[in-house]
Write a protein that holds these residues in place. Structure first.
Motif, PDB file in Angstrom:
ATOM      1  N   LEU A   7      -4.548  37.551  69.772  1.00 29.07           N
ATOM      2  CA  LEU A   7      -5.261  38.807  69.532  1.00 29.07           C
ATOM      3  C   LEU A   7      -5.137  39.743  70.729  1.00 29.07           C
ATOM      4  N   GLU A   8      -5.264  39.165  71.928  1.00 27.80           N
ATOM      5  CA  GLU A   8      -5.142  39.978  73.147  1.00 27.80           C
ATOM      6  C   GLU A   8      -3.745  40.600  73.235  1.00 27.80           C
ATOM      7  N   ARG A   9      -2.739  39.817  72.819  1.00 30.64           N
ATOM      8  CA  ARG A   9      -1.364  40.322  72.864  1.00 30.64           C
ATOM      9  C   ARG A   9      -1.205  41.493  71.895  1.00 30.64           C
ATOM     10  N   LEU A  10      -1.825  41.366  70.726  1.00 32.20           N
ATOM     11  CA  LEU A  10      -1.765  42.463  69.748  1.00 32.20           C
ATOM     12  C   LEU A  10      -2.482  43.701  70.281  1.00 32.20           C
ATOM     13  N   ARG A  11      -3.620  43.464  70.935  1.00 34.98           N
ATOM     14  CA  ARG A  11      -4.383  44.607  71.478  1.00 34.98           C
ATOM     15  C   ARG A  11      -3.589  45.312  72.572  1.00 34.98           C
ATOM     16  N   ALA A  12      -2.873  44.528  73.385  1.00 37.44           N
ATOM     17  CA  ALA A  12      -2.142  45.101  74.521  1.00 37.44           C
ATOM     18  C   ALA A  12      -0.863  45.815  74.083  1.00 37.44           C
ATOM     19  N   ALA A  13      -0.372  45.510  72.886  1.00 34.86           N
ATOM     20  CA  ALA A  13       0.883  46.108  72.421  1.00 34.86           C
ATOM     21  C   ALA A  13       0.699  47.601  72.168  1.00 34.86           C
ATOM     22  N   ARG A  14       1.804  48.334  72.303  1.00 33.43           N
ATOM     23  CA  ARG A  14       1.784  49.760  71.973  1.00 33.43           C
ATOM     24  C   ARG A  14       1.904  49.860  70.459  1.00 33.43           C
ATOM     25  N   LYS A  15       0.948  50.520  69.824  1.00 30.27           N
ATOM     26  CA  LYS A  15       0.908  50.526  68.364  1.00 30.27           C
ATOM     27  C   LYS A  15       1.074  51.929  67.801  1.00 30.27           C
ATOM     28  N   THR A  16       1.790  52.012  66.709  1.00 28.37           N
ATOM     29  CA  THR A  16       2.001  53.262  65.996  1.00 28.37           C
ATOM     30  C   THR A  16       1.634  53.032  64.543  1.00 28.37           C
ATOM     31  N   ALA A  17       0.942  53.968  63.927  1.00 33.37           N
ATOM     32  CA  ALA A  17       0.528  53.792  62.535  1.00 33.37           C
ATOM     33  C   ALA A  17       1.034  54.942  61.673  1.00 33.37           C
ATOM     34  N   LEU A  18       1.362  54.600  60.426  1.00 34.02           N
ATOM     35  CA  LEU A  18       1.822  55.591  59.465  1.00 34.02           C
ATOM     36  C   LEU A  18       1.250  55.220  58.107  1.00 34.02           C
ATOM     37  N   VAL A  19       0.691  56.183  57.414  1.00 39.05           N
ATOM     38  CA  VAL A  19       0.183  55.923  56.061  1.00 39.05           C
ATOM     39  C   VAL A  19       1.159  56.548  55.071  1.00 39.05           C
ATOM     40  N   THR A  44      -6.851  47.157  49.746  1.00 39.98           N
ATOM     41  CA  THR A  44      -7.333  45.769  49.880  1.00 39.98           C
ATOM     42  C   THR A  44      -7.231  45.221  51.302  1.00 39.98           C
ATOM     43  N   GLY A  45      -6.402  45.854  52.161  1.00 35.73           N
ATOM     44  CA  GLY A  45      -6.174  45.297  53.498  1.00 35.73           C
ATOM     45  C   GLY A  45      -5.206  44.118  53.469  1.00 35.73           C
ATOM     46  N   GLN A  46      -4.592  43.888  52.311  1.00 35.81           N
ATOM     47  CA  GLN A  46      -3.673  42.761  52.128  1.00 35.81           C
ATOM     48  C   GLN A  46      -2.359  43.006  52.893  1.00 35.81           C
ATOM     49  N   LEU A  47      -1.904  42.003  53.651  1.00 35.08           N
ATOM     50  CA  LEU A  47      -0.620  42.104  54.346  1.00 35.08           C
ATOM     51  C   LEU A  47       0.508  42.022  53.316  1.00 35.08           C
ATOM     52  N   MET A  48       1.368  43.052  53.275  1.00 33.53           N
ATOM     53  CA  MET A  48       2.477  43.088  52.310  1.00 33.53           C
ATOM     54  C   MET A  48       3.782  42.601  52.946  1.00 33.53           C
ATOM     55  N   SER A  49       3.973  42.952  54.215  1.00 36.34           N
ATOM     56  CA  SER A  49       5.207  42.502  54.879  1.00 36.34           C
ATOM     57  C   SER A  49       5.025  42.455  56.391  1.00 36.34           C
ATOM     58  N   ARG A  50       5.809  41.576  57.024  1.00 34.05           N
ATOM     59  CA  ARG A  50       5.830  41.482  58.490  1.00 34.05           C
ATOM     60  C   ARG A  50       7.265  41.170  58.907  1.00 34.05           C
ATOM     61  N   LYS A  51       7.774  41.984  59.822  1.00 32.27           N
ATOM     62  CA  LYS A  51       9.154  41.785  60.306  1.00 32.27           C
ATOM     63  C   LYS A  51       9.148  41.789  61.827  1.00 32.27           C
ATOM     64  N   GLU A 181      -9.876  39.663  60.392  1.00 31.82           N
ATOM     65  CA  GLU A 181     -10.938  40.639  60.113  1.00 31.82           C
ATOM     66  C   GLU A 181     -11.129  41.562  61.317  1.00 31.82           C
ATOM     67  N   GLN A 182     -11.121  40.957  62.504  1.00 30.54           N
ATOM     68  CA  GLN A 182     -11.264  41.736  63.739  1.00 30.54           C
ATOM     69  C   GLN A 182     -10.106  42.717  63.893  1.00 30.54           C
ATOM     70  N   LEU A 183      -8.891  42.206  63.634  1.00 34.85           N
ATOM     71  CA  LEU A 183      -7.701  43.033  63.792  1.00 34.85           C
ATOM     72  C   LEU A 183      -7.722  44.212  62.819  1.00 34.85           C
ATOM     73  N   GLN A 184      -8.148  43.968  61.572  1.00 34.60           N
ATOM     74  CA  GLN A 184      -8.209  45.045  60.577  1.00 34.60           C
ATOM     75  C   GLN A 184      -9.119  46.181  61.048  1.00 34.60           C
ATOM     76  N   LYS A 185     -10.249  45.799  61.655  1.00 31.48           N
ATOM     77  CA  LYS A 185     -11.175  46.824  62.164  1.00 31.48           C
ATOM     78  C   LYS A 185     -10.483  47.675  63.226  1.00 31.48           C
ATOM     79  N   GLU A 186      -9.720  47.015  64.096  1.00 26.87           N
ATOM     80  CA  GLU A 186      -9.048  47.744  65.179  1.00 26.87           C
ATOM     81  C   GLU A 186      -7.919  48.619  64.650  1.00 26.87           C
ATOM     82  N   LEU A 187      -7.182  48.102  63.659  1.00 29.72           N
ATOM     83  CA  LEU A 187      -6.056  48.875  63.122  1.00 29.72           C
ATOM     84  C   LEU A 187      -6.548  50.148  62.434  1.00 29.72           C
ATOM     85  N   LYS A 188      -7.735  50.056  61.833  1.00 37.15           N
ATOM     86  CA  LYS A 188      -8.271  51.237  61.142  1.00 37.15           C
ATOM     87  C   LYS A 188      -8.648  52.332  62.134  1.00 37.15           C
ATOM     88  N   LYS A 189      -8.861  51.961  63.396  1.00 35.20           N
ATOM     89  CA  LYS A 189      -9.234  52.965  64.413  1.00 35.20           C
ATOM     90  C   LYS A 189      -8.026  53.776  64.887  1.00 35.20           C
TER      91      LYS A 189
END
Length: 203
Positions: A7-19, A44-51, A181-189
């Protein structure tokens, strides 16, 4: 407890979001240069793909490796694709999770359910599919459990067979459900760009 590590690694990563198209697309750039791209269903917050992608030996971007979602077809030239097309009857292995479980589907497996056995190899940290008729054998790991340093649990594993497809389900442990669940909250921000806004917004 080792769970926060990933989780810490995900938080530290540089993130970009697109809807776009009803999906929230998140791109992660890690300190070591690795990239991860995820797509979630907005409703739904359902993960559709990960690459995943990492730099090749010359420092350029390598090819995307699909962990969750439909496998990508190799891009071949017109002539090549006519000469070497994969048989449409070959088994196709792919991962397609639900909110509460990791799930794999193997298409084009016509044998009845009693032919298959699915087991956990704890020491090798993988699951193994075997058939009594020796027609199919597959070992696969669950990277999510490795990232969170969690043991494999044979009781969490089950399988079903329908429409020539073997469906293997592994119930997500409570630690992963809580982390997701924690990650979803952060991604929505993360302020997401809409597809018409040009460049993605970055956190």
């Amino acid at each position: 407890m080792a769970v926060p590590g990933w989780l810490e690694r995900l938080r530290a990563a540089r993130k970009t979001a697109l809807v776009q198209d009803g999906k929230r697309k998140i791109h992660y750039l890690f300190e070591d240069g690795k990239e991860m791209a995820e797509e979630y269903d907005i409703k739904t917050g359902q993960l559709m793909s990960r690459k995943w992608r990492e730099k090749n030996t010359l420092g350029g971007s390598g090819k995307w490796q699909v962990e969750v979602g439909e496998p990508t077809l190799p891009l071949l030239g017109a002539l090549e694709s006519e000469l070497i097309t994969e048989s449409s009857s070959n088994p196709v292995f792919m991962r397609k999770d639900t909110l509460s479980s990791f799930q794999w589907r193997i298409r084009n497996l016509p044998y009845p359910k009693e032919v298959y056995s699915v087991s956990v190899e704890e020491e090798q940290r993988c699951c193994v599919i075997r058939t009594t008729n020796k027609k199919y054998y597959k070992k696969f790991s669950i990277p999510d459990l490795d990232r969170y340093h969690l043991p494999l649990d044979a009781a969490a594993l089950s399988f079903a067979h329908a429409n020539n497809t073997l469906i293997i389900t592994y119930q997500k442990p409570k630690e992963i459900l809580a982390a997701e669940e924690q990650l979803q909250k952060e991604l929505k921000k993360i302020k997401a760009a809409n597809s018409g806004d040009g460049d993605c917004k970055t956190q």
